[in-house]
Scaffold this motif. Structure first.
Motif, PDB file in Angstrom:
ATOM      1  N   ARG A 129       1.171  -1.635  -4.851  1.00 45.42           N
ATOM      2  CA  ARG A 129       0.124  -2.484  -5.426  1.00 45.42           C
ATOM      3  C   ARG A 129      -1.261  -1.835  -5.282  1.00 45.42           C
ATOM      4  NH1 ARG A 129       3.516  -6.040  -2.593  1.00 45.42           N
ATOM      5  NH2 ARG A 129       4.670  -7.449  -3.979  1.00 45.42           N
ATOM      6  N   THR A 130      -1.465  -1.166  -4.156  1.00 49.26           N
ATOM      7  CA  THR A 130      -2.699  -0.435  -3.888  1.00 49.26           C
ATOM      8  C   THR A 130      -2.324   0.981  -3.496  1.00 49.26           C
ATOM      9  OG1 THR A 130      -3.828  -2.442  -3.128  1.00 49.26           O
ATOM     10  CG2 THR A 130      -4.790  -0.341  -2.459  1.00 49.26           C
ATOM     11  N   LEU A 131      -3.168   1.948  -3.864  1.00 50.43           N
ATOM     12  CA  LEU A 131      -2.875   3.354  -3.585  1.00 50.43           C
ATOM     13  C   LEU A 131      -4.111   4.020  -2.990  1.00 50.43           C
ATOM     14  CD1 LEU A 131      -0.709   5.626  -4.005  1.00 50.43           C
ATOM     15  CD2 LEU A 131      -1.874   6.137  -6.167  1.00 50.43           C
ATOM     16  N   ILE A 132      -3.929   4.703  -1.865  1.00 53.61           N
ATOM     17  CA  ILE A 132      -4.979   5.538  -1.286  1.00 53.61           C
ATOM     18  C   ILE A 132      -4.577   6.993  -1.497  1.00 53.61           C
ATOM     19  CG2 ILE A 132      -6.193   6.251   0.798  1.00 53.61           C
ATOM     20  CD1 ILE A 132      -5.887   3.445   1.870  1.00 53.61           C
ATOM     21  N   ILE A 133      -5.468   7.765  -2.097  1.00 53.22           N
ATOM     22  CA  ILE A 133      -5.233   9.189  -2.342  1.00 53.22           C
ATOM     23  C   ILE A 133      -6.241   9.992  -1.545  1.00 53.22           C
ATOM     24  CG2 ILE A 133      -5.263  11.030  -4.073  1.00 53.22           C
ATOM     25  CD1 ILE A 133      -4.566   8.906  -6.184  1.00 53.22           C
ATOM     26  N   LEU A 134      -5.765  10.896  -0.702  1.00 54.08           N
ATOM     27  CA  LEU A 134      -6.635  11.844  -0.019  1.00 54.08           C
ATOM     28  C   LEU A 134      -6.163  13.242  -0.401  1.00 54.08           C
ATOM     29  CD1 LEU A 134      -8.098  11.776   3.515  1.00 54.08           C
ATOM     30  CD2 LEU A 134      -6.952  13.850   2.722  1.00 54.08           C
ATOM     31  N   GLU A 135      -7.066  14.005  -1.021  1.00 53.58           N
ATOM     32  CA  GLU A 135      -6.720  15.342  -1.523  1.00 53.58           C
ATOM     33  C   GLU A 135      -7.832  16.338  -1.186  1.00 53.58           C
ATOM     34  OE1 GLU A 135      -4.175  17.001  -3.551  1.00 53.58           O
ATOM     35  OE2 GLU A 135      -3.116  15.395  -2.521  1.00 53.58           O
ATOM     36  N   PRO A 136      -7.499  17.634  -1.091  1.00 52.47           N
ATOM     37  CA  PRO A 136      -8.549  18.642  -0.942  1.00 52.47           C
ATOM     38  C   PRO A 136      -9.591  18.509  -2.044  1.00 52.47           C
ATOM     39  CG  PRO A 136      -6.400  19.637  -0.621  1.00 52.47           C
ATOM     40  CD  PRO A 136      -6.153  18.235  -1.105  1.00 52.47           C
ATOM     41  N   LEU A 155       0.830  -1.205   0.000  1.00 56.01           N
ATOM     42  CA  LEU A 155       0.000   0.000   0.000  1.00 56.01           C
ATOM     43  C   LEU A 155       0.863   1.253   0.000  1.00 56.01           C
ATOM     44  CD1 LEU A 155      -2.795   1.434   0.392  1.00 56.01           C
ATOM     45  CD2 LEU A 155      -2.368   1.276   2.859  1.00 56.01           C
ATOM     46  N   GLY A 156       0.494   2.205  -0.850  1.00 59.27           N
ATOM     47  CA  GLY A 156       1.068   3.535  -0.827  1.00 59.27           C
ATOM     48  C   GLY A 156      -0.014   4.537  -0.472  1.00 59.27           C
ATOM     49  N   VAL A 157       0.352   5.587   0.259  1.00 59.36           N
ATOM     50  CA  VAL A 157      -0.605   6.606   0.676  1.00 59.36           C
ATOM     51  C   VAL A 157      -0.130   7.978   0.238  1.00 59.36           C
ATOM     52  CG1 VAL A 157      -1.763   7.712   2.619  1.00 59.36           C
ATOM     53  CG2 VAL A 157      -1.342   5.245   2.673  1.00 59.36           C
ATOM     54  N   PHE A 158      -0.971   8.678  -0.521  1.00 59.58           N
ATOM     55  CA  PHE A 158      -0.796  10.094  -0.827  1.00 59.58           C
ATOM     56  C   PHE A 158      -1.774  10.855   0.064  1.00 59.58           C
ATOM     57  CE2 PHE A 158       0.679   9.180  -5.358  1.00 59.58           C
ATOM     58  CZ  PHE A 158       1.908   9.805  -5.212  1.00 59.58           C
ATOM     59  N   ARG A 159      -1.295  11.489   1.107  1.00 58.71           N
ATOM     60  CA  ARG A 159      -2.177  12.262   1.987  1.00 58.71           C
ATOM     61  C   ARG A 159      -1.875  13.752   1.815  1.00 58.71           C
ATOM     62  NH1 ARG A 159      -3.591  11.234   8.379  1.00 58.71           N
ATOM     63  NH2 ARG A 159      -4.517  13.276   8.819  1.00 58.71           N
ATOM     64  N   ILE A 189     -11.403  14.561  -0.908  1.00 58.74           N
ATOM     65  CA  ILE A 189     -11.740  13.427  -1.762  1.00 58.74           C
ATOM     66  C   ILE A 189     -10.830  12.284  -1.349  1.00 58.74           C
ATOM     67  CG2 ILE A 189     -11.739  12.534  -4.116  1.00 58.74           C
ATOM     68  CD1 ILE A 189     -11.949  15.471  -5.055  1.00 58.74           C
ATOM     69  N   VAL A 190     -11.383  11.064  -1.277  1.00 57.20           N
ATOM     70  CA  VAL A 190     -10.574   9.876  -0.999  1.00 57.20           C
ATOM     71  C   VAL A 190     -10.798   8.857  -2.098  1.00 57.20           C
ATOM     72  CG1 VAL A 190      -9.885   8.187   0.725  1.00 57.20           C
ATOM     73  CG2 VAL A 190     -11.008  10.295   1.460  1.00 57.20           C
ATOM     74  N   LEU A 191      -9.721   8.427  -2.731  1.00 61.51           N
ATOM     75  CA  LEU A 191      -9.775   7.404  -3.770  1.00 61.51           C
ATOM     76  C   LEU A 191      -8.950   6.202  -3.337  1.00 61.51           C
ATOM     77  CD1 LEU A 191      -9.178   9.501  -7.036  1.00 61.51           C
ATOM     78  CD2 LEU A 191     -11.346   8.556  -6.243  1.00 61.51           C
ATOM     79  N   VAL A 192      -9.441   5.012  -3.646  1.00 56.23           N
ATOM     80  CA  VAL A 192      -8.675   3.784  -3.467  1.00 56.23           C
ATOM     81  C   VAL A 192      -8.478   3.171  -4.834  1.00 56.23           C
ATOM     82  CG1 VAL A 192      -8.563   1.513  -2.397  1.00 56.23           C
ATOM     83  CG2 VAL A 192      -9.636   3.422  -1.161  1.00 56.23           C
ATOM     84  N   CYS A 193      -7.220   2.937  -5.196  1.00 54.26           N
ATOM     85  CA  CYS A 193      -6.887   2.388  -6.517  1.00 54.26           C
ATOM     86  C   CYS A 193      -6.043   1.129  -6.358  1.00 54.26           C
ATOM     87  CB  CYS A 193      -6.093   3.411  -7.331  1.00 54.26           C
ATOM     88  SG  CYS A 193      -6.865   5.014  -7.505  1.00 54.26           S
ATOM     89  N   ARG A 194      -6.191   0.233  -7.317  1.00 59.22           N
ATOM     90  CA  ARG A 194      -5.408  -0.995  -7.312  1.00 59.22           C
ATOM     91  C   ARG A 194      -4.758  -1.214  -8.684  1.00 59.22           C
ATOM     92  NH1 ARG A 194      -6.359  -4.620  -3.019  1.00 59.22           N
ATOM     93  NH2 ARG A 194      -8.187  -4.115  -1.732  1.00 59.22           N
ATOM     94  N   GLN A 195      -3.676  -1.985  -8.664  1.00 58.49           N
ATOM     95  CA  GLN A 195      -2.988  -2.342  -9.900  1.00 58.49           C
ATOM     96  C   GLN A 195      -3.908  -3.220 -10.757  1.00 58.49           C
ATOM     97  OE1 GLN A 195       0.196  -1.732 -11.109  1.00 58.49           O
ATOM     98  NE2 GLN A 195       1.575  -1.466  -9.387  1.00 58.49           N
ATOM     99  N   ILE A 203       1.153  10.201  -9.652  1.00 62.38           N
ATOM    100  CA  ILE A 203       0.254   9.047  -9.580  1.00 62.38           C
ATOM    101  C   ILE A 203       0.798   7.887 -10.417  1.00 62.38           C
ATOM    102  CG2 ILE A 203      -2.042   8.221 -10.251  1.00 62.38           C
ATOM    103  CD1 ILE A 203      -3.087  11.044  -9.507  1.00 62.38           C
ATOM    104  N   ALA A 204       1.318   8.200 -11.586  1.00 63.60           N
ATOM    105  CA  ALA A 204       1.883   7.163 -12.454  1.00 63.60           C
ATOM    106  C   ALA A 204       3.128   6.535 -11.830  1.00 63.60           C
ATOM    107  CB  ALA A 204       2.222   7.752 -13.822  1.00 63.60           C
ATOM    108  N   ASN A 205       3.988   7.359 -11.240  1.00 63.35           N
ATOM    109  CA  ASN A 205       5.214   6.836 -10.638  1.00 63.35           C
ATOM    110  C   ASN A 205       4.925   5.961  -9.423  1.00 63.35           C
ATOM    111  OD1 ASN A 205       6.910   7.962 -12.520  1.00 63.35           O
ATOM    112  ND2 ASN A 205       7.535   9.690 -11.245  1.00 63.35           N
TER     113      ASN A 205
END
Length: 237
Positions: free
Chosen positions: A141-148, A116-120, A231-237, A133-135
C-alpha cells in the motif's frame, strides 16, 4: 529467474565467503555509519499504524531485522532472489520469515497485501527497475525507496572506476527518473529526500569528517541534491 542481472551469482558468492554481505557483516567503520544513516532515513519515514512490512530484496536479512527492531509490533518479512542469502537470513534471524522470490517475476510475488514495502538499495541491481516499482504496487500500500543518488557526479565516477561497483554492476538513477518510474506505475509520491554523506568502504578518518558534517550538509538544498549518497522516496497507492 527471468529479468535478473547476472550478479545474483556474485551476491551468492559474497554471502558464502563472508557469512553475509560485505557491507553488513565484518563491515568497516564507514559502512557501519553509512548503513546506520540509511536505516534511520527509512525508519523515520515509516507511517504510523503500519502492521505489516515486507523487505523487498532483503539479502542476508540484516536490514529486515532492523525494520523489526524499529517496529516490534509489526509483522516483518523479506524475500530475495539470491538463495544463499536467504539461507543465511533464516539461520541468523529464525524469528523472521524469509523466502526466495524475484520482484520481476509475478509468479513469485507475495499473495498478501502489506501496509509497507521497502526497497533499500535494490532497484539498481535489477534489469528493469521500472517494472520492479510497478510490481511492488501489487502487494504494497505504501512504498519506501532508498537508492544511490544518481544526481551525484562523484558517485557516477566511482561506479565506473571502483572494482566493487563494477563487479556488482552498481549504478544509480537521478531523482527525476525515479519519480517518473513511480508515477508511471501509478504511485502517488508523498515525499522526496536526500541523505547520507559517508561513502561505503572509505578510510575511517574520511568517514569521521563527513559524519560530523553530515547533519549540516543534509539541510542545504543544492548540496544534498548533488552530494548526498542516497535518494529516499515515499510513495502511496
Amino acid at each position: 529467474m527471468p529479468g535478473l542481472k547476472k550478479n545474483v551469482g556474485t551476491f551468492n558468492e559474497d554471502v558464502l565467503d563472508n557469512e553475509g554481505y560485505r557491507y553488513t557483516t565484518n563491515a568497516p567503520f564507514s559502512s557501519i555509519v553509512a548503513n546506520a544513516r540509511q536505516t534511520s532515513a527509512i525508519v523515520d519515514r515509516i507511517p504510523p499504524g503500519v502492521r505489516t512490512i515486507i523487505d523487498i530484496g532483503c539479502g542476508d536479512g540484516v536490514y529486515t531485522k532492523e525494520l523489526k527492531l524499529a517496529r516490534p509490533d509489526a509483522e516483518v518479512t523479506g524475500f530475495d532472489p539470491a538463495d544463499a542469502a536467504i539461507v543465511i537470513a533464516r539461520k541468523r534471524f529464525p524469528e523472521l520469515t524469509f523466502s526466495v522470490g524475484n520482484i520481476l517475476d509475478v509468479s513469485t510475488l507475495p499473495s498478501q497485501m502489506y501496509d509497507l514495502g521497502v526497497f533499500r538499495g535494490v532497484l539498481h541491481h535489477v534489469s528493469d527497475p521500472a517494472l520492479a516499482i510497478a510490481n511492488a504496487k501489487r502487494f504494497c500500500r505504501t512504498l519506501i525507496i532508498l537508492e544511490p543518488n544518481g544526481n551525484n557526479p562523484v558517485l557516477k565516477v566511482i561506479e565506473k572506476t571502483s572494482a566493487y561497483h563494477i563487479e556488482h554492476e552498481e549504478q544509480s538513477f537521478s531523482s527525476p527518473l525515479l519519480r517518473r518510474w513511480c508515477r508511471q506505475a501509478g504511485w502517488r509520491i508523498e515525499s522526496q529526500g536526500f541523505t547520507g554523506f559517508v561513502p561505503f568502504f572509505c578510510p575511517t578518518w574520511f568517514a569521521k569528517i563527513f559524519l560530523a558534517l553530515q547533519p549540516v550538509l543534509e539541510k542545504i538544498p543544492v548540496i544534498n541534491w548533488l552530494g548526498a549518497g542516497n535518494i529516499v522516496l515515499v510513495c502511496r497507492q
